[in-house]
Structures are given as structure tokens and as C-alpha cells.
Design a protein around this motif. Structure first.
Motif, mmCIF file in Angstrom:
data_model
loop_
_atom_site.group_PDB
_atom_site.id
_atom_site.type_symbol
_atom_site.label_atom_id
_atom_site.label_comp_id
_atom_site.label_asym_id
_atom_site.label_seq_id
_atom_site.Cartn_x
_atom_site.Cartn_y
_atom_site.Cartn_z
ATOM 1 N N ALA A 79 -32.151 -22.015 -5.309
ATOM 2 C CA ALA A 79 -32.799 -21.184 -6.327
ATOM 3 C C ALA A 79 -33.880 -22.005 -7.012
ATOM 4 O O ALA A 79 -33.600 -23.074 -7.564
ATOM 5 C CB ALA A 79 -31.770 -20.693 -7.339
ATOM 6 N N PRO A 94 -34.327 -11.261 -4.637
ATOM 7 C CA PRO A 94 -32.925 -11.646 -4.438
ATOM 8 C C PRO A 94 -32.151 -10.720 -3.507
ATOM 9 O O PRO A 94 -31.253 -11.170 -2.794
ATOM 10 C CB PRO A 94 -32.351 -11.595 -5.855
ATOM 11 C CG PRO A 94 -33.514 -11.857 -6.746
ATOM 12 C CD PRO A 94 -34.661 -11.175 -6.071
ATOM 13 N N ASP A 95 -32.495 -9.421 -3.478
ATOM 14 C CA ASP A 95 -31.747 -8.527 -2.599
ATOM 15 C C ASP A 95 -32.018 -8.825 -1.130
ATOM 16 O O ASP A 95 -31.137 -8.651 -0.276
ATOM 17 C CB ASP A 95 -32.042 -7.066 -2.932
ATOM 18 C CG ASP A 95 -33.502 -6.695 -2.743
ATOM 19 O OD1 ASP A 95 -34.368 -7.577 -2.875
ATOM 20 O OD2 ASP A 95 -33.780 -5.516 -2.470
ATOM 21 N N MET A 97 -32.534 -11.841 0.026
ATOM 22 C CA MET A 97 -31.667 -12.998 0.262
ATOM 23 C C MET A 97 -30.231 -12.560 0.481
ATOM 24 O O MET A 97 -29.544 -13.008 1.401
ATOM 25 C CB MET A 97 -31.764 -13.952 -0.933
ATOM 26 C CG MET A 97 -30.809 -15.134 -0.912
ATOM 27 S SD MET A 97 -29.129 -14.791 -1.538
ATOM 28 C CE MET A 97 -29.456 -14.271 -3.200
ATOM 29 N N ALA A 98 -29.752 -11.639 -0.355
ATOM 30 C CA ALA A 98 -28.359 -11.213 -0.292
ATOM 31 C C ALA A 98 -28.031 -10.558 1.041
ATOM 32 O O ALA A 98 -26.939 -10.765 1.595
ATOM 33 C CB ALA A 98 -28.057 -10.261 -1.444
ATOM 34 N N LEU A 112 -25.342 -21.033 -2.340
ATOM 35 C CA LEU A 112 -26.448 -20.814 -3.267
ATOM 36 C C LEU A 112 -26.488 -22.031 -4.182
ATOM 37 O O LEU A 112 -25.489 -22.348 -4.843
ATOM 38 C CB LEU A 112 -26.226 -19.544 -4.086
ATOM 39 C CG LEU A 112 -26.292 -18.217 -3.318
ATOM 40 C CD1 LEU A 112 -25.877 -17.062 -4.224
ATOM 41 C CD2 LEU A 112 -27.690 -17.983 -2.786
ATOM 42 N N VAL A 133 -35.138 -19.141 -2.850
ATOM 43 C CA VAL A 133 -35.181 -17.813 -3.434
ATOM 44 C C VAL A 133 -35.667 -17.926 -4.874
ATOM 45 O O VAL A 133 -35.355 -18.899 -5.565
ATOM 46 C CB VAL A 133 -33.801 -17.109 -3.388
ATOM 47 C CG1 VAL A 133 -32.772 -17.835 -4.253
ATOM 48 C CG2 VAL A 133 -33.913 -15.648 -3.823
ATOM 49 N N ILE A 135 -36.238 -15.576 -8.599
ATOM 50 C CA ILE A 135 -35.857 -14.370 -9.328
ATOM 51 C C ILE A 135 -37.098 -13.858 -10.056
ATOM 52 O O ILE A 135 -37.585 -14.517 -10.980
ATOM 53 C CB ILE A 135 -34.731 -14.667 -10.335
ATOM 54 C CG1 ILE A 135 -33.482 -15.171 -9.597
ATOM 55 C CG2 ILE A 135 -34.409 -13.431 -11.158
ATOM 56 C CD1 ILE A 135 -32.371 -15.642 -10.522
ATOM 57 N N ALA A 149 -29.072 -17.169 -14.095
ATOM 58 C CA ALA A 149 -29.543 -17.225 -12.704
ATOM 59 C C ALA A 149 -28.387 -17.043 -11.735
ATOM 60 O O ALA A 149 -28.499 -16.317 -10.739
ATOM 61 C CB ALA A 149 -30.243 -18.559 -12.450
ATOM 62 N N LEU A 153 -28.042 -13.712 -8.981
ATOM 63 C CA LEU A 153 -27.901 -13.862 -7.535
ATOM 64 C C LEU A 153 -26.497 -13.474 -7.068
ATOM 65 O O LEU A 153 -26.337 -12.881 -5.992
ATOM 66 C CB LEU A 153 -28.234 -15.296 -7.115
ATOM 67 C CG LEU A 153 -29.681 -15.753 -7.387
ATOM 68 C CD1 LEU A 153 -29.953 -17.086 -6.710
ATOM 69 C CD2 LEU A 153 -30.693 -14.706 -6.924
ATOM 70 N N GLU A 156 -26.376 -9.723 -6.798
ATOM 71 C CA GLU A 156 -27.043 -9.200 -5.606
ATOM 72 C C GLU A 156 -26.167 -9.373 -4.372
ATOM 73 O O GLU A 156 -26.098 -8.488 -3.507
ATOM 74 C CB GLU A 156 -28.393 -9.890 -5.406
ATOM 75 C CG GLU A 156 -29.437 -9.542 -6.444
ATOM 76 C CD GLU A 156 -29.897 -8.086 -6.372
ATOM 77 O OE1 GLU A 156 -29.549 -7.388 -5.390
ATOM 78 O OE2 GLU A 156 -30.595 -7.650 -7.296
ATOM 79 N N VAL A 157 -25.483 -10.513 -4.282
ATOM 80 C CA VAL A 157 -24.575 -10.742 -3.154
ATOM 81 C C VAL A 157 -23.432 -9.736 -3.191
ATOM 82 O O VAL A 157 -23.074 -9.124 -2.177
ATOM 83 C CB VAL A 157 -24.040 -12.186 -3.174
ATOM 84 C CG1 VAL A 157 -22.898 -12.357 -2.170
ATOM 85 C CG2 VAL A 157 -25.162 -13.179 -2.866
#
Length: 249
Positions: A79, A94-95, A97-98, A112, A133, A135, A149, A153, A156-157
Motif C-alpha cells: 500500500a 482497491p477493488d 486489487m481485491a 497486504l 495499490v 487508495i 488504510a 483494503l 474491499e477484500v
């Protein structure tokens, strides 16, 4: 899958941030916390600010280097608030990445990685990552603290995982917050119709009134508790000479 998503905090200065990060993790179903050379840990402040996630604090692993923290991971996402010169793949959202990290986490550990509160990750530490990643935030004030932070994240995961068929996720509601059955709605509309007829509100020129009200309540989607409240109101408005039927609210 969520147990394969590791949160790695590098050289955290304030122990309270570790506790808050653990709390952010637990709300999203993440349990694997690894600390790289924290300034002070264990610490009562970390435990206090975990606020229900003390088990993650107790099970957190402390290691001496980022390499050691992520050595077994198939994907490592750092991050970072700013792009580095290193030619790493970068997730702008972030989505995005998720979606990728949850796919890999089905079979193997992923990580992460979050850096120091003031300076983030060094270029050397970013070099131990496979991706970066960021944000998206206010360009004039895009500062998130460490726990924030982690929360963004981790959310999103968790959201991406919930949407996968194999997650088996189903939102739960209290009984009163569930939607009424078709039968319960039919009883309500019959009750409403009786009250409108008895009150003189429903007359022939307004033949479509019942259909319009049914459409209104269909759009409103009252819960079972709300429907029961409406039935109580109708009962209070009914003429006292009316014999209540045996239908259920």
C-alpha cells in the motif's frame, strides 16, 4: 480464503495503531497479522485499542524483516500513497486489487503490506512486493492513518469474497427486519380495504385506490415489524363494532 490474506505492518511506531489495525481486520474476517520490527510490542495500548480483537494481537507474529514476513506468499501488494520508480504493476483502485488477490488467496497465502505511519514503505521494501495499490482520496488532503488504510483494503477484500459463490455468504436480519410473506401482505391489504370501506374513504370513483396503495406498499417494502405496526394502526381505526378476523399480522 480470508485466512490466507495476511496483513503485514512494517515498523509501526505507535502500538495503538497495531490494536486499531487488528480491530479493522477482525471486522472484515481477516486473522493473519504479522509485524515487522514494531517499535513497541506487545504493549497495553495495542491490546486496549484492539477493542474486541485481542485474539489477533495475541496471535500476531513478530519478524525481523519484510522478506521473512512474505516469503511464503504468492502475491504481495504494498500500500503506497505515491507511485515509485520501480516497474511494479499498480492497482489504481482497491477493488481491482481485491479481485485479483482473492483469486490467488483461494490456494495460497497473499499479503497486504503497510509501511510506517509517517514515511510509508521504502523503495527497498516495495521491491519485496509484486504489486502496489493506492487508495484514491482527496488530492488536497489524501492522508489516511494506518488503521484507516487497513480498514479500506480489508473491506474491499471482504466485499469481493462475499460476492463469490463459494463464500456461502447470506446477509442475516433480525426476525422483525425480515420481509413479510405474501400471505402476510395479503392479510394486510384485506385489512386496509376493510378499514377504507368502513370509513367511507373508498368509493366507486376511486376504484383504483386499492391497487395504487398496493403498489405504494410494494415499493416501500415494509418489514414484518413495520407491517405489524401498520396492522395495529388499522385495528385502532376500525369501528369498534367490527369483529376482528383470525388472520395473522
Amino acid at each position: 480464503m480470508l485466512s490466507n490474506v495476511r496483513i503485514v505492518l512494517v515498523q509501526t511506531f505507535h502500538p495503538g495503531n497495531i490494536g486499531q489495525a487488528a480491530r479493522a481486520m477482525k471486522t472484515m474476517g481477516l486473522v493473519d497479522l504479522v509485524l515487522v520490527n514494531p517499535r513497541c510490542f506487545p504493549d497495553p495500548e495495542a491490546t486496549r485499542l484492539a477493542a474486541g480483537a485481542e485474539d489477533l494481537i495475541e496471535s500476531a507474529r513478530v519478524v525481523g524483516s519484510l522478506k521473512e514476513a512474505v516469503n511464503d506468499c504468492v502475491q504481495v501488494v504494498g500500500a503506497s500513497a505515491r507511485l515509485r520508480s520501480l516497474p511494479l504493476p499498480h492497482f489504481d483502485e482497491p477493488d481491482e486489487m481485491a479481485k485479483e488477490i482473492t483469486e490467488h488467496a483461494l490456494d495460497a497465502p497473499v499479503a497486504l503490506v503497510f509501511g510506517r505511519e509517517r514515511s510509508g514503505l521504502t523503495n527497498d521494501e516495495i521491491g519485496h512486493c509484486t504489486h502496489q495499490v493506492s487508495i484514491p482520496a482527496n488530492p488536497d488532503y489524501g492522508i489516511l492513518n494506518l488503521a484507516q488504510a487497513v480498514q479500506v483494503l480489508a473491506y474491499e477484500v471482504n466485499r469481493t469474497w462475499r460476492r463469490r459463490p463459494e463464500s456461502g455468504y447470506h446477509p442475516t436480519r433480525p426476525t422483525g427486519e425480515k420481509l413479510p410473506s405474501r400471505e402476510q401482505l395479503d392479510h394486510f391489504h384485506a385489512h386496509l380495504g376493510r378499514v377504507m370501506q368502513a370509513s367511507g374513504f373508498l368509493t366507486q370513483p376511486h376504484a383504483r385506490t386499492e391497487a395504487q396503495l398496493q403498489a405504494l406498499f410494494a415499493r416501500a417494502q415494509p418489514t414484518r415489524r413495520e407491517l405489524s405496526l401498520l396492522r395495529g394502526l388499522l385495528s385502532a381505526l376500525e369501528p369498534k363494532t367490527h369483529s376482528p378476523d383470525n388472520d395473522q399480522a
